[in-house]
Design an enzyme around this catalytic site. Structure first.
Site, short mmCIF file in Angstrom:
data_model
loop_
_atom_site.label_atom_id
_atom_site.label_comp_id
_atom_site.label_asym_id
_atom_site.label_seq_id
_atom_site.Cartn_x
_atom_site.Cartn_y
_atom_site.Cartn_z
N LYS A 1 0.83 -1.19 0.00
CA LYS A 1 0.00 0.00 0.00
C LYS A 1 0.86 1.25 0.00
CE LYS A 1 -2.94 -2.50 3.12
NZ LYS A 1 -3.38 -2.58 4.53
N GLY A 2 2.17 1.06 0.23
CA GLY A 2 3.05 2.19 0.45
C GLY A 2 3.11 3.20 -0.70
N ASP B 1 14.74 -0.40 0.06
CA ASP B 1 15.62 -0.56 1.21
C ASP B 1 16.69 -1.59 0.85
OD1 ASP B 1 16.80 -0.74 3.65
OD2 ASP B 1 15.04 -1.44 4.72
N PHE C 1 14.33 4.94 9.88
CA PHE C 1 13.03 4.43 9.43
C PHE C 1 12.10 5.62 9.31
CE2 PHE C 1 9.10 2.07 9.32
CZ PHE C 1 9.47 0.94 8.63
#
Ligand code: IMP
Ligand code: MG
Length: 177
Positions: free
Chosen positions: A45-46, A105, A154
């Site tokens: 969903k990011g 990442d 983060f």
């Protein structure tokens, strides 16, 4: 009770900076794909917020599709396992596909997706990532479009979550556990 709480740290990329960069990326895609109709594959969903803003800057006939993969669960570190939660709806054959990602990442999610989508025989396959962690080798990751390079913290907001929260922050901030 608003959307900000004690876990929302310093704002790393504010709304205006995000908007300006998304416009630049959209303009670059418009130039690079002139005469073609790119198919944006958003990674849920990011990438939801990013793909929605990006698509509205691309001045070309554009289609969307979405995939959902899970690699993190609710933790803030990778499980090393990528699982498809929602597959594509559209046929990628002969399409100019752009994978739209929130953040790269380790690159694990992306390399999995790239292999998976390449097998569907698109005419071309590129990646547009809003964020990349600075320590990664961007060249090896082969990302055509990058919004911002960030350090090791983060981050949350503009689609990025911790346990599904903070996606609706209009900026990107440090997460304070
Ligand atoms: P990778 O497979 O290690 O590249 O992880 C990519 C995915 O992990 C992204 O699509 C995000 O969903 C999630 N992720 C990685 N870093 C962050 C972060 O700082 N905030 C929120 N989600 C993150
Ligand atoms: Mg996530």
């Amino acid at each position: 009770m608003g959307r900000i709480d004690e876990h929302v740290g310093q704002v790393l990329i504010d709304e205006e900076t995000l908007r300006a960069r998304v416009v630049e990326l959209g303009e670059a895609i418009t130039r690079d794909y002139a005469g073609r109709a790119p198919l944006l594959v958003g990674v849920l969903k990011g990438a939801l917020v990013f793909v929605s803003d990006l698509a509205r800057v691309i001045d070309l006939p554009t289609e969307f599709d979405f995939m959902a993969v899970s690699s993190y669960g609710n933790a803030t570190k990778t499980s090393g396992v990528v699982r498809i939660v929602k597959d594509l709806d559209l046929d990628l054959t002969n399409r100019h596909v752009i994978i739209v990602e929130d953040i790269v990442d380790s690159g694990l999610t992306l390399s999995y997706l790239r292999r998976y989508l390449q097998a569907r025989k698109p005419a071309s396959l590129e990646v547009c990532a809003l964020l990349v962690r600075g320590a990664r080798d961007a060249t090896a990751l082969d990302l055509k479009y990058i919004g911002f390079t960030i350090a090791d913290e983060f981050v949350i907001g503009y689609g990025l979550d911790v346990a599904e929260r903070y996606r609706n922050l209009p900026f990107i901030a440090d997460y304070l556990p």
